[in-house]
Scaffold this motif. Structure first.
Motif, PDB file in Angstrom:
ATOM      1  N   CYS A  40       0.580  -1.389   0.030  1.00  0.00           N
ATOM      2  CA  CYS A  40       0.281  -0.195   0.430  1.00  0.00           C
ATOM      3  C   CYS A  40       0.664   1.068   0.076  1.00  0.00           C
ATOM      4  O   CYS A  40       1.777   1.473   0.347  1.00  0.00           O
ATOM      5  CB  CYS A  40      -0.520  -0.125   1.169  1.00  0.00           C
ATOM      6  SG  CYS A  40      -2.168   1.283   1.381  1.00  0.00           S
ATOM      7  N   ARG A  41      -0.010   2.266  -0.955  1.00  0.00           N
ATOM      8  CA  ARG A  41       1.278   3.332  -0.629  1.00  0.00           C
ATOM      9  C   ARG A  41       0.674   4.214   0.177  1.00  0.00           C
ATOM     10  O   ARG A  41       1.208   6.100   0.033  1.00  0.00           O
ATOM     11  CB  ARG A  41       1.297   4.207  -2.808  1.00  0.00           C
ATOM     12  CG  ARG A  41       2.532   2.451  -3.041  1.00  0.00           C
ATOM     13  CD  ARG A  41       2.545   3.810  -4.592  1.00  0.00           C
ATOM     14  NE  ARG A  41       2.990   2.284  -5.486  1.00  0.00           N
ATOM     15  CZ  ARG A  41       3.013   2.299  -6.438  1.00  0.00           C
ATOM     16  NH1 ARG A  41       2.852   3.326  -7.487  1.00  0.00           N
ATOM     17  NH2 ARG A  41       4.299   1.389  -6.726  1.00  0.00           N
ATOM     18  N   ARG A  42      -0.794   4.291   0.479  1.00  0.00           N
ATOM     19  CA  ARG A  42      -1.509   5.307   1.163  1.00  0.00           C
ATOM     20  C   ARG A  42      -2.016   6.918   0.451  1.00  0.00           C
ATOM     21  O   ARG A  42      -1.392   7.280   0.816  1.00  0.00           O
ATOM     22  CB  ARG A  42      -0.968   5.836   2.535  1.00  0.00           C
ATOM     23  CG  ARG A  42      -0.740   4.868   3.460  1.00  0.00           C
ATOM     24  CD  ARG A  42       0.183   5.407   4.483  1.00  0.00           C
ATOM     25  NE  ARG A  42      -1.102   6.519   4.865  1.00  0.00           N
ATOM     26  CZ  ARG A  42      -0.660   6.840   6.584  1.00  0.00           C
ATOM     27  NH1 ARG A  42       1.134   6.459   7.006  1.00  0.00           N
ATOM     28  NH2 ARG A  42      -1.502   7.924   6.910  1.00  0.00           N
ATOM     29  N   CYS A  43      -2.578   6.393  -0.530  1.00  0.00           N
ATOM     30  CA  CYS A  43      -3.236   6.855  -1.675  1.00  0.00           C
ATOM     31  C   CYS A  43      -4.087   7.433  -0.887  1.00  0.00           C
ATOM     32  O   CYS A  43      -4.818   8.517  -1.642  1.00  0.00           O
ATOM     33  CB  CYS A  43      -3.042   6.869  -3.302  1.00  0.00           C
ATOM     34  SG  CYS A  43      -4.176   5.328  -3.230  1.00  0.00           S
ATOM     35  N   GLY A  44      -4.745   6.774  -0.620  1.00  0.00           N
ATOM     36  CA  GLY A  44      -6.729   6.766  -0.025  1.00  0.00           C
ATOM     37  C   GLY A  44      -7.274   6.653  -0.768  1.00  0.00           C
ATOM     38  O   GLY A  44      -8.837   7.587  -0.564  1.00  0.00           O
ATOM     39  N   ALA A  45      -6.564   6.351  -1.927  1.00  0.00           N
ATOM     40  CA  ALA A  45      -8.127   6.191  -3.227  1.00  0.00           C
ATOM     41  C   ALA A  45      -9.338   5.048  -2.774  1.00  0.00           C
ATOM     42  O   ALA A  45     -10.903   5.526  -3.463  1.00  0.00           O
ATOM     43  CB  ALA A  45      -7.581   4.974  -4.743  1.00  0.00           C
ATOM     44  N   CYS A  46      -9.082   3.776  -2.139  1.00  0.00           N
ATOM     45  CA  CYS A  46     -10.145   3.390  -1.743  1.00  0.00           C
ATOM     46  C   CYS A  46     -10.481   3.854  -0.920  1.00  0.00           C
ATOM     47  O   CYS A  46     -11.500   2.975  -0.578  1.00  0.00           O
ATOM     48  CB  CYS A  46      -9.082   1.606  -1.859  1.00  0.00           C
ATOM     49  SG  CYS A  46      -7.781   1.957  -0.401  1.00  0.00           S
ATOM     50  N   PHE A  79      -8.346  -4.468   0.506  1.00  0.00           N
ATOM     51  CA  PHE A  79      -8.497  -3.774  -0.650  1.00  0.00           C
ATOM     52  C   PHE A  79      -6.776  -3.757  -1.232  1.00  0.00           C
ATOM     53  O   PHE A  79      -6.047  -3.486  -0.408  1.00  0.00           O
ATOM     54  CB  PHE A  79      -8.921  -2.715   0.020  1.00  0.00           C
ATOM     55  CG  PHE A  79      -9.391  -2.162  -1.825  1.00  0.00           C
ATOM     56  CD1 PHE A  79     -10.820  -2.148  -1.734  1.00  0.00           C
ATOM     57  CD2 PHE A  79      -8.018  -1.144  -2.174  1.00  0.00           C
ATOM     58  CE1 PHE A  79     -11.213  -1.407  -3.739  1.00  0.00           C
ATOM     59  CE2 PHE A  79      -8.637  -0.826  -3.670  1.00  0.00           C
ATOM     60  CZ  PHE A  79     -10.175  -0.964  -4.236  1.00  0.00           C
ATOM     61  N   PRO A  80      -6.774  -4.235  -2.887  1.00  0.00           N
ATOM     62  CA  PRO A  80      -8.107  -4.777  -3.416  1.00  0.00           C
ATOM     63  C   PRO A  80      -7.487  -6.429  -3.349  1.00  0.00           C
ATOM     64  O   PRO A  80      -6.594  -6.931  -3.596  1.00  0.00           O
ATOM     65  CB  PRO A  80      -6.952  -3.709  -4.865  1.00  0.00           C
ATOM     66  CG  PRO A  80      -6.330  -3.915  -4.713  1.00  0.00           C
ATOM     67  CD  PRO A  80      -5.111  -3.628  -3.580  1.00  0.00           C
ATOM     68  N   ARG A  89     -10.698   1.354  -8.361  1.00  0.00           N
ATOM     69  CA  ARG A  89      -9.731   1.785  -7.962  1.00  0.00           C
ATOM     70  C   ARG A  89      -9.113   3.366  -8.747  1.00  0.00           C
ATOM     71  O   ARG A  89      -8.856   4.468  -8.183  1.00  0.00           O
ATOM     72  CB  ARG A  89      -8.659   1.072  -7.189  1.00  0.00           C
ATOM     73  CG  ARG A  89      -8.031   2.465  -6.343  1.00  0.00           C
ATOM     74  CD  ARG A  89      -6.132   1.925  -7.477  1.00  0.00           C
ATOM     75  NE  ARG A  89      -5.540   2.993  -6.482  1.00  0.00           N
ATOM     76  CZ  ARG A  89      -4.586   3.881  -7.039  1.00  0.00           C
ATOM     77  NH1 ARG A  89      -5.570   4.570  -8.126  1.00  0.00           N
ATOM     78  NH2 ARG A  89      -4.297   5.157  -5.847  1.00  0.00           N
ATOM     79  N   CYS A  98      -2.311   2.023  -7.528  1.00  0.00           N
ATOM     80  CA  CYS A  98      -2.760   1.911  -6.611  1.00  0.00           C
ATOM     81  C   CYS A  98      -0.896   1.102  -6.686  1.00  0.00           C
ATOM     82  O   CYS A  98       0.165   0.226  -6.822  1.00  0.00           O
ATOM     83  CB  CYS A  98      -3.550  -0.055  -6.341  1.00  0.00           C
ATOM     84  SG  CYS A  98      -3.197  -0.252  -4.809  1.00  0.00           S
ATOM     85  N   GLY A  99      -0.247   0.853  -5.200  1.00  0.00           N
ATOM     86  CA  GLY A  99       1.021  -0.049  -4.902  1.00  0.00           C
ATOM     87  C   GLY A  99       1.048  -1.453  -5.157  1.00  0.00           C
ATOM     88  O   GLY A  99       1.683  -2.491  -5.647  1.00  0.00           O
ATOM     89  N   TYR A 100      -0.549  -1.873  -4.995  1.00  0.00           N
ATOM     90  CA  TYR A 100      -0.643  -3.147  -5.241  1.00  0.00           C
ATOM     91  C   TYR A 100      -0.739  -3.577  -7.054  1.00  0.00           C
ATOM     92  O   TYR A 100      -1.393  -2.836  -7.518  1.00  0.00           O
ATOM     93  CB  TYR A 100      -1.726  -3.698  -4.593  1.00  0.00           C
ATOM     94  CG  TYR A 100      -2.063  -4.029  -3.089  1.00  0.00           C
ATOM     95  CD1 TYR A 100      -0.169  -4.950  -2.125  1.00  0.00           C
ATOM     96  CD2 TYR A 100      -2.694  -2.958  -2.130  1.00  0.00           C
ATOM     97  CE1 TYR A 100      -0.627  -5.089  -1.395  1.00  0.00           C
ATOM     98  CE2 TYR A 100      -2.577  -3.419  -0.520  1.00  0.00           C
ATOM     99  CZ  TYR A 100      -0.937  -4.354   0.120  1.00  0.00           C
ATOM    100  OH  TYR A 100      -1.141  -4.333   1.025  1.00  0.00           O
TER     101      TYR A 100
HETATM  102  S1  SF4 Z   1      -5.899   2.183  -3.335  1.00  0.00           S
HETATM  103 FE1  SF4 Z   1      -3.900   0.783  -2.737  1.00  0.00          FE
HETATM  104  S2  SF4 Z   1      -2.295   2.233  -2.132  1.00  0.00           S
HETATM  105 FE2  SF4 Z   1      -3.979   3.431  -2.490  1.00  0.00          FE
HETATM  106  S3  SF4 Z   1      -4.750   3.383  -0.032  1.00  0.00           S
HETATM  107 FE3  SF4 Z   1      -5.512   1.951  -1.005  1.00  0.00          FE
HETATM  108  S4  SF4 Z   1      -4.475  -0.525  -1.489  1.00  0.00           S
HETATM  109 FE4  SF4 Z   1      -3.168   1.565  -1.180  1.00  0.00          FE
END
Ligand code: SF4
Length: 106
Positions: A40-46, A79-80, A89, A98-100
């Motif tokens: 996770c990159r902590r983008c907050g999109a999810c 997630f995801p 997302r 996303c980091g995943y």
């Molecule tokens: S969209 Fe992906 S990278 Fe961004 S907060 Fe959610 S899990 Fe983390």
């Protein structure tokens, strides 16, 4: 623009879909998460798919969760679940992935 993206019906189905998979298809979820790569990159999109989560906020410009320390639902912590979640997302934050990810040959 982000608000318009959220009007896509598929984003509203994402939450019950993930819940259904987590509860009734645990084998699918386990297998998919075992193949998932990245972090996770902590983008907050999810946290802002069909609607902005009530517990989502920004802490010094960084996306954060008011509940994170005490509780994370399966929908959040896993997630995801699969590429379909990534596609949903990406409707919210197409410029920053996303980091995943899953490898193409999976
Ligand atoms: S969209 Fe992906 S990278 Fe961004 S907060 Fe959610 S899990 Fe983390």
């Amino acid at each position: 623009m982000e608000r318009l993206r959220r009007l896509q019906p598929k984003l509203f189905w994402g939450t019950p879909r993930r819940l259904w998979l987590n509860v009734f298809r645990p084998g699918y979820v386990r297998a998919s998460l075992a193949r998932r790569q990245g972090e996770c990159r902590r983008c907050g999109a999810c946290c802002r798919l069909a609607w902005r989560c009530h517990f989502f906020y920004h802490n010094k410009e960084m996306p954060a969760c008011r509940l994170y320390r005490w509780y994370r639902s399966w929908n959040c912590s896993r997630f995801p679940l699969d590429r379909r979640d990534l596609a949903d997302r990406d409707l919210i934050m197409p410029d920053q992935p996303c980091g995943y990810f899953w490898q193409d040959d999976d």
